[in-house]
Write an enzyme that holds these catalytic residues in place. Sequence first.
Site, PDB file in Angstrom:
ATOM      1  N   GLY A  12       1.011  -0.856  -0.008  1.00 31.47           N
ATOM      2  CA  GLY A  12       0.146  -0.253  -0.245  1.00 31.47           C
ATOM      3  C   GLY A  12       0.688   1.832   0.027  1.00 31.47           C
ATOM      4  N   GLY A  13       2.213   1.296  -1.041  1.00 29.63           N
ATOM      5  CA  GLY A  13       3.027   2.358  -0.371  1.00 29.63           C
ATOM      6  C   GLY A  13       2.625   3.339  -1.652  1.00 29.63           C
ATOM      7  N   ASP A  59      -2.866  -6.787  -6.014  1.00 31.39           N
ATOM      8  CA  ASP A  59      -3.534  -6.756  -5.221  1.00 31.39           C
ATOM      9  C   ASP A  59      -3.111  -7.069  -3.780  1.00 31.39           C
ATOM     10  OD1 ASP A  59      -5.946  -7.336  -3.552  1.00 31.39           O
ATOM     11  OD2 ASP A  59      -7.112  -8.270  -5.328  1.00 31.39           O
ATOM     12  N   SER A 143      -5.615   1.388  13.437  1.00 28.00           N
ATOM     13  CA  SER A 143      -6.312   2.010  13.777  1.00 28.00           C
ATOM     14  C   SER A 143      -7.309   2.742  14.188  1.00 28.00           C
ATOM     15  CB  SER A 143      -7.663   1.990  12.350  1.00 28.00           C
ATOM     16  OG  SER A 143      -8.725   3.616  12.658  1.00 28.00           O
ATOM     17  N   TYR A 159     -15.285  -2.704  10.397  1.00 27.86           N
ATOM     18  CA  TYR A 159     -14.070  -2.125  10.172  1.00 27.86           C
ATOM     19  C   TYR A 159     -13.466  -2.100  11.353  1.00 27.86           C
ATOM     20  CZ  TYR A 159     -10.659   1.780   8.799  1.00 27.86           C
ATOM     21  OH  TYR A 159      -9.321   1.866   8.172  1.00 27.86           O
ATOM     22  N   ALA A 160     -13.945  -1.349  12.494  1.00 25.30           N
ATOM     23  CA  ALA A 160     -13.721  -1.694  14.288  1.00 25.30           C
ATOM     24  C   ALA A 160     -12.854  -3.023  14.271  1.00 25.30           C
ATOM     25  CB  ALA A 160     -14.279  -1.013  15.105  1.00 25.30           C
ATOM     26  N   ALA A 161     -13.942  -4.168  13.581  1.00 27.99           N
ATOM     27  CA  ALA A 161     -12.772  -5.404  13.960  1.00 27.99           C
ATOM     28  C   ALA A 161     -12.268  -5.567  13.981  1.00 27.99           C
ATOM     29  CB  ALA A 161     -14.682  -7.028  13.975  1.00 27.99           C
ATOM     30  N   ALA A 162     -12.075  -5.787  12.715  1.00 28.80           N
ATOM     31  CA  ALA A 162     -10.886  -5.628  11.892  1.00 28.80           C
ATOM     32  C   ALA A 162      -9.823  -5.494  12.095  1.00 28.80           C
ATOM     33  CB  ALA A 162     -10.762  -5.185  10.501  1.00 28.80           C
ATOM     34  N   LYS A 163     -10.010  -3.582  12.854  1.00 32.98           N
ATOM     35  CA  LYS A 163      -8.776  -3.110  13.224  1.00 32.98           C
ATOM     36  C   LYS A 163      -8.341  -3.265  14.274  1.00 32.98           C
ATOM     37  CE  LYS A 163      -7.426  -0.470   9.137  1.00 32.98           C
ATOM     38  NZ  LYS A 163      -6.193  -0.696   8.752  1.00 32.98           N
TER      39      LYS A 163
END
Length: 261
Positions: A12-13, A59, A143, A159-163
């Site tokens: 992701g650079g 990807d 995050s 998203y909160a769970a993943a982070k």
Amino acid sequence: MNFKDTTYIIMGGTTGMGFAAAKALIEQGAKVLAIGRNQESCENAENELGSNALVYSADATKPETMAKAIQMAHETFGTIHGLFHVAGGSGRKWGDGPLDQLTLEGWNKTMELNLTSMMLSNQAMINYFLEQKTPGVILNMGSVLGYSPSPKYFVTHAYAAAKSAIIGFSKSIAAYYAEKNIRVNVIAPSLFSTPMAKRASEDEDILDFLRTKQPLDGGRPGESEDINTAVLMFLHPNSKFITGQVLAVDGGWTLSEGQYQ
């Protein structure tokens, strides 16, 4: 900091915080391989980063991506010293949101983008360090929403769970591989002005909220370059006694209540 004779992969650079980190590392003497999904951003990054960088369009959710990146970086630059995994994204358009409205597709896609992609890059990097019998460092992008929710404006429960899971995952592998001198840490930013955060960073109500929620430096969204000092600190070989840590780069988010108008 002197990063001469070091090499890093940034998943992701080619945009946002990953691109800012790539530039900062190169300015300090490192070699960088930056991976991005968007071909146009990869072309722009290639033009800007110069001869001390390789740029690879692929990807992050595919297992072969990191394997190819490691091969390219090692063949071109020699020993790889670390990975900064930034790649991730919002699952809103697939149905991430409050739990009573969350779709299974939204959940699965959000986990794939943020957690599965990180597992794949970390696994490949760990295997490289073990095969090479060399120390190394992994820095993962978390995050503040993984442990400091904001229920009015930032309601994406997948998203909160993943982070949050990224923190547990990173600490667990940090503990397991510490005896091999492989370090794993997490940076947890608040709202930054990045392509992924475009919705929030252009919303006037959210910007008003940020003035008290992340009050440092005038109460603003973070800029990509605001993480660079933390990134360089964690990635530098001299940080050999730091592992399993989570550092908020959040403008005061986790300390402040935030006021609604």
